[in-house]
Design a protein around this motif. Structure first.
Motif, PDB file in Angstrom:
ATOM      1  N   LEU A  39       0.810  -1.217   0.000  1.00  0.00           N
ATOM      2  CA  LEU A  39       0.000   0.000   0.000  1.00  0.00           C
ATOM      3  C   LEU A  39       0.845   1.270   0.000  1.00  0.00           C
ATOM      4  CD1 LEU A  39      -2.788  -1.001   2.553  1.00  0.00           C
ATOM      5  CD2 LEU A  39      -2.978  -0.863   0.060  1.00  0.00           C
ATOM      6  N   ASN A  40       2.171   1.088  -0.013  1.00  0.00           N
ATOM      7  CA  ASN A  40       3.124   2.208  -0.016  1.00  0.00           C
ATOM      8  C   ASN A  40       2.911   3.133   1.185  1.00  0.00           C
ATOM      9  OD1 ASN A  40       5.333   3.547  -1.001  1.00  0.00           O
ATOM     10  ND2 ASN A  40       4.147   4.806  -2.436  1.00  0.00           N
ATOM     11  N   ARG A  41       2.754   2.513   2.350  1.00  0.00           N
ATOM     12  CA  ARG A  41       2.571   3.291   3.577  1.00  0.00           C
ATOM     13  C   ARG A  41       3.888   3.915   4.000  1.00  0.00           C
ATOM     14  NH1 ARG A  41      -2.832   3.286   5.397  1.00  0.00           N
ATOM     15  NH2 ARG A  41      -1.857   4.620   6.918  1.00  0.00           N
ATOM     16  N   HIS A  42       3.804   4.801   4.984  1.00  0.00           N
ATOM     17  CA  HIS A  42       4.996   5.495   5.464  1.00  0.00           C
ATOM     18  C   HIS A  42       6.039   4.482   5.926  1.00  0.00           C
ATOM     19  CE1 HIS A  42       7.477   8.110   8.044  1.00  0.00           C
ATOM     20  NE2 HIS A  42       7.132   9.029   7.161  1.00  0.00           N
ATOM     21  N   ARG A  43       7.271   4.800   5.678  1.00  0.00           N
ATOM     22  CA  ARG A  43       8.381   3.896   5.986  1.00  0.00           C
ATOM     23  C   ARG A  43       8.428   3.491   7.460  1.00  0.00           C
ATOM     24  NH1 ARG A  43      14.205   4.872   3.241  1.00  0.00           N
ATOM     25  NH2 ARG A  43      14.010   2.895   2.201  1.00  0.00           N
ATOM     26  N   MET A  44       8.092   4.393   8.349  1.00  0.00           N
ATOM     27  CA  MET A  44       8.136   4.085   9.783  1.00  0.00           C
ATOM     28  C   MET A  44       7.093   3.027  10.153  1.00  0.00           C
ATOM     29  SD  MET A  44      10.694   5.560  10.930  1.00  0.00           S
ATOM     30  CE  MET A  44      10.546   5.377  12.677  1.00  0.00           C
ATOM     31  N   GLN A  45       5.935   3.032   9.485  1.00  0.00           N
ATOM     32  CA  GLN A  45       4.925   2.005   9.736  1.00  0.00           C
ATOM     33  C   GLN A  45       5.430   0.645   9.302  1.00  0.00           C
ATOM     34  OE1 GLN A  45       1.564   3.627   7.569  1.00  0.00           O
ATOM     35  NE2 GLN A  45       0.569   4.224   9.501  1.00  0.00           N
ATOM     36  N   TRP A  47       8.591  -0.252   9.029  1.00  0.00           N
ATOM     37  CA  TRP A  47       9.678  -0.619   9.946  1.00  0.00           C
ATOM     38  C   TRP A  47       9.136  -1.123  11.273  1.00  0.00           C
ATOM     39  CZ3 TRP A  47      13.750   3.870   9.421  1.00  0.00           C
ATOM     40  CH2 TRP A  47      14.345   3.794   8.154  1.00  0.00           C
ATOM     41  N   ALA A  48       8.107  -0.475  11.785  1.00  0.00           N
ATOM     42  CA  ALA A  48       7.533  -0.916  13.062  1.00  0.00           C
ATOM     43  C   ALA A  48       6.935  -2.318  12.927  1.00  0.00           C
ATOM     44  CB  ALA A  48       6.470   0.078  13.527  1.00  0.00           C
ATOM     45  N   SER A  49       6.212  -2.550  11.848  1.00  0.00           N
ATOM     46  CA  SER A  49       5.634  -3.869  11.620  1.00  0.00           C
ATOM     47  C   SER A  49       6.727  -4.917  11.434  1.00  0.00           C
ATOM     48  CB  SER A  49       4.726  -3.833  10.385  1.00  0.00           C
ATOM     49  OG  SER A  49       4.228  -5.112  10.093  1.00  0.00           O
ATOM     50  N   ALA A  50       7.762  -4.571  10.688  1.00  0.00           N
ATOM     51  CA  ALA A  50       8.871  -5.502  10.461  1.00  0.00           C
ATOM     52  C   ALA A  50       9.628  -5.777  11.757  1.00  0.00           C
ATOM     53  CB  ALA A  50       9.814  -4.948   9.400  1.00  0.00           C
ATOM     54  N   ALA A  51       9.733  -4.786  12.627  1.00  0.00           N
ATOM     55  CA  ALA A  51      10.423  -4.993  13.911  1.00  0.00           C
ATOM     56  C   ALA A  51       9.648  -5.971  14.789  1.00  0.00           C
ATOM     57  CB  ALA A  51      10.610  -3.662  14.625  1.00  0.00           C
ATOM     58  N   VAL A  52       8.341  -5.807  14.848  1.00  0.00           N
ATOM     59  CA  VAL A  52       7.516  -6.726  15.642  1.00  0.00           C
ATOM     60  C   VAL A  52       7.577  -8.133  15.048  1.00  0.00           C
ATOM     61  CG1 VAL A  52       5.156  -7.252  16.373  1.00  0.00           C
ATOM     62  CG2 VAL A  52       6.005  -4.908  16.509  1.00  0.00           C
ATOM     63  N   ALA A  53       7.445  -8.220  13.731  1.00  0.00           N
ATOM     64  CA  ALA A  53       7.509  -9.528  13.073  1.00  0.00           C
ATOM     65  C   ALA A  53       8.886 -10.157  13.245  1.00  0.00           C
ATOM     66  CB  ALA A  53       7.174  -9.382  11.590  1.00  0.00           C
ATOM     67  N   GLY A  54       9.920  -9.353  13.195  1.00  0.00           N
ATOM     68  CA  GLY A  54      11.269  -9.864  13.408  1.00  0.00           C
ATOM     69  C   GLY A  54      11.461 -10.384  14.822  1.00  0.00           C
ATOM     70  N   PHE A  55      10.837  -9.740  15.785  1.00  0.00           N
ATOM     71  CA  PHE A  55      10.912 -10.211  17.169  1.00  0.00           C
ATOM     72  C   PHE A  55      10.274 -11.594  17.290  1.00  0.00           C
ATOM     73  CE2 PHE A  55       8.866 -10.655  21.327  1.00  0.00           C
ATOM     74  CZ  PHE A  55       9.990 -10.613  22.142  1.00  0.00           C
ATOM     75  N   ALA A  86      11.907 -17.680   6.705  1.00  0.00           N
ATOM     76  CA  ALA A  86      11.177 -17.034   5.607  1.00  0.00           C
ATOM     77  C   ALA A  86      10.533 -15.726   6.066  1.00  0.00           C
ATOM     78  CB  ALA A  86      10.123 -17.988   5.058  1.00  0.00           C
ATOM     79  N   CYS A  87       9.911 -15.746   7.233  1.00  0.00           N
ATOM     80  CA  CYS A  87       9.294 -14.519   7.762  1.00  0.00           C
ATOM     81  C   CYS A  87      10.347 -13.447   8.012  1.00  0.00           C
ATOM     82  CB  CYS A  87       8.513 -14.820   9.039  1.00  0.00           C
ATOM     83  SG  CYS A  87       6.992 -15.735   8.769  1.00  0.00           S
ATOM     84  N   LEU A  88      11.456 -13.846   8.572  1.00  0.00           N
ATOM     85  CA  LEU A  88      12.541 -12.896   8.828  1.00  0.00           C
ATOM     86  C   LEU A  88      13.067 -12.322   7.514  1.00  0.00           C
ATOM     87  CD1 LEU A  88      13.951 -11.789  11.319  1.00  0.00           C
ATOM     88  CD2 LEU A  88      15.634 -13.607  11.088  1.00  0.00           C
ATOM     89  N   ALA A  89      13.222 -13.159   6.501  1.00  0.00           N
ATOM     90  CA  ALA A  89      13.724 -12.695   5.204  1.00  0.00           C
ATOM     91  C   ALA A  89      12.751 -11.723   4.534  1.00  0.00           C
ATOM     92  CB  ALA A  89      13.985 -13.892   4.292  1.00  0.00           C
ATOM     93  N   TRP A  93      13.549  -7.882   3.681  1.00  0.00           N
ATOM     94  CA  TRP A  93      13.343  -7.420   2.311  1.00  0.00           C
ATOM     95  C   TRP A  93      12.456  -6.175   2.290  1.00  0.00           C
ATOM     96  CZ3 TRP A  93       9.986 -10.494  -1.682  1.00  0.00           C
ATOM     97  CH2 TRP A  93      10.080  -9.898  -2.936  1.00  0.00           C
ATOM     98  N   ALA A  94      11.388  -6.179   3.077  1.00  0.00           N
ATOM     99  CA  ALA A  94      10.466  -5.038   3.106  1.00  0.00           C
ATOM    100  C   ALA A  94      11.154  -3.774   3.607  1.00  0.00           C
ATOM    101  CB  ALA A  94       9.253  -5.349   3.979  1.00  0.00           C
ATOM    102  N   VAL A  95      12.075  -3.928   4.524  1.00  0.00           N
ATOM    103  CA  VAL A  95      12.797  -2.767   5.055  1.00  0.00           C
ATOM    104  C   VAL A  95      13.943  -2.383   4.134  1.00  0.00           C
ATOM    105  CG1 VAL A  95      14.267  -1.975   6.950  1.00  0.00           C
ATOM    106  CG2 VAL A  95      12.153  -3.183   7.448  1.00  0.00           C
ATOM    107  N   GLY A  96      14.652  -3.389   3.608  1.00  0.00           N
ATOM    108  CA  GLY A  96      15.843  -3.118   2.821  1.00  0.00           C
ATOM    109  C   GLY A  96      15.598  -2.656   1.401  1.00  0.00           C
ATOM    110  N   HIS A  97      14.580  -3.192   0.750  1.00  0.00           N
ATOM    111  CA  HIS A  97      14.316  -2.836  -0.649  1.00  0.00           C
ATOM    112  C   HIS A  97      12.814  -2.897  -0.929  1.00  0.00           C
ATOM    113  CE1 HIS A  97      14.973  -2.712  -5.019  1.00  0.00           C
ATOM    114  NE2 HIS A  97      16.137  -2.184  -4.675  1.00  0.00           N
ATOM    115  N   PRO A  98      12.062  -1.955  -0.363  1.00  0.00           N
ATOM    116  CA  PRO A  98      10.597  -2.012  -0.500  1.00  0.00           C
ATOM    117  C   PRO A  98      10.097  -1.854  -1.931  1.00  0.00           C
ATOM    118  CG  PRO A  98      11.272   0.033   0.560  1.00  0.00           C
ATOM    119  CD  PRO A  98      12.491  -0.817   0.439  1.00  0.00           C
ATOM    120  N   SER A  99      10.852  -1.173  -2.794  1.00  0.00           N
ATOM    121  CA  SER A  99      10.360  -0.959  -4.163  1.00  0.00           C
ATOM    122  C   SER A  99      10.269  -2.273  -4.937  1.00  0.00           C
ATOM    123  CB  SER A  99      11.256   0.035  -4.898  1.00  0.00           C
ATOM    124  OG  SER A  99      12.581  -0.455  -4.975  1.00  0.00           O
TER     125      SER A  99
END
Length: 129
Positions: A39-45, A47-55, A86-89, A93-99
């Motif tokens: 949905l091309n949401r703000h980068r901080m959103q 990152w926050a989702s990826a941080a929780v999922a990474g945890f 797979a979830c971590l990857a 990926w979403a944080v490192g290269h979202p495009s």
């Protein structure tokens, strides 16, 4: 201070409950990261989702490694390990290269729409006959 033996024993004692929580938590938060990226949401959103999922993925990795440490080598341990990696990857990926992830999501969505449209056309043809 955290004792490794105590944490490992907790992990083994409550394995079913831990997995019953971590599997959906991993999948849902990773899905949320993908949706926010698509949905091309703000980068901080994202990152926050990826941080929780990474945890959650890191917790699953730790849980699986406690089983490997005592020699439990069974298909479920490998399946959970693959899911966590797979979830971590996907989150990295979403944080490192979202495009590039966004491009893949757009292709997948357009393919799904094409399949649904074709199914609807075939249904209309059957009804009109």
């Amino acid at each position: 201070m955290l004792d490794f033996n105590t944490v490992t024993e907790f992990s083994h004692t409550y394995c079913i409950g831990i997995c019953a929580f971590l599997v959906p938590a991993n999948l849902l938060t990773t899905l949320l990261t993908g949706i926010l990226t698509g949905l091309n949401r703000h980068r901080m959103q994202v990152w926050a989702s990826a941080a929780v999922a990474g945890f959650w993925a890191a917790a699953m990795l730790f849980h699986v490694f406690t089983w490997f440490a005592i020699g439990v080598v069974m298909p479920p341990t490998y399946i959970l390990l693959a899911m966590a990696i797979a979830c971590l990857a996907v989150n990295i990926w979403a944080v490192g290269h979202p495009s590039s992830m966004m491009q893949l999501i757009k292709v997948a969505v357009s393919a799904l729409r094409g399949i649904l449209e074709e199914g609807r056309r075939k249904k209309e043809e059957v009804i009109s006959q």
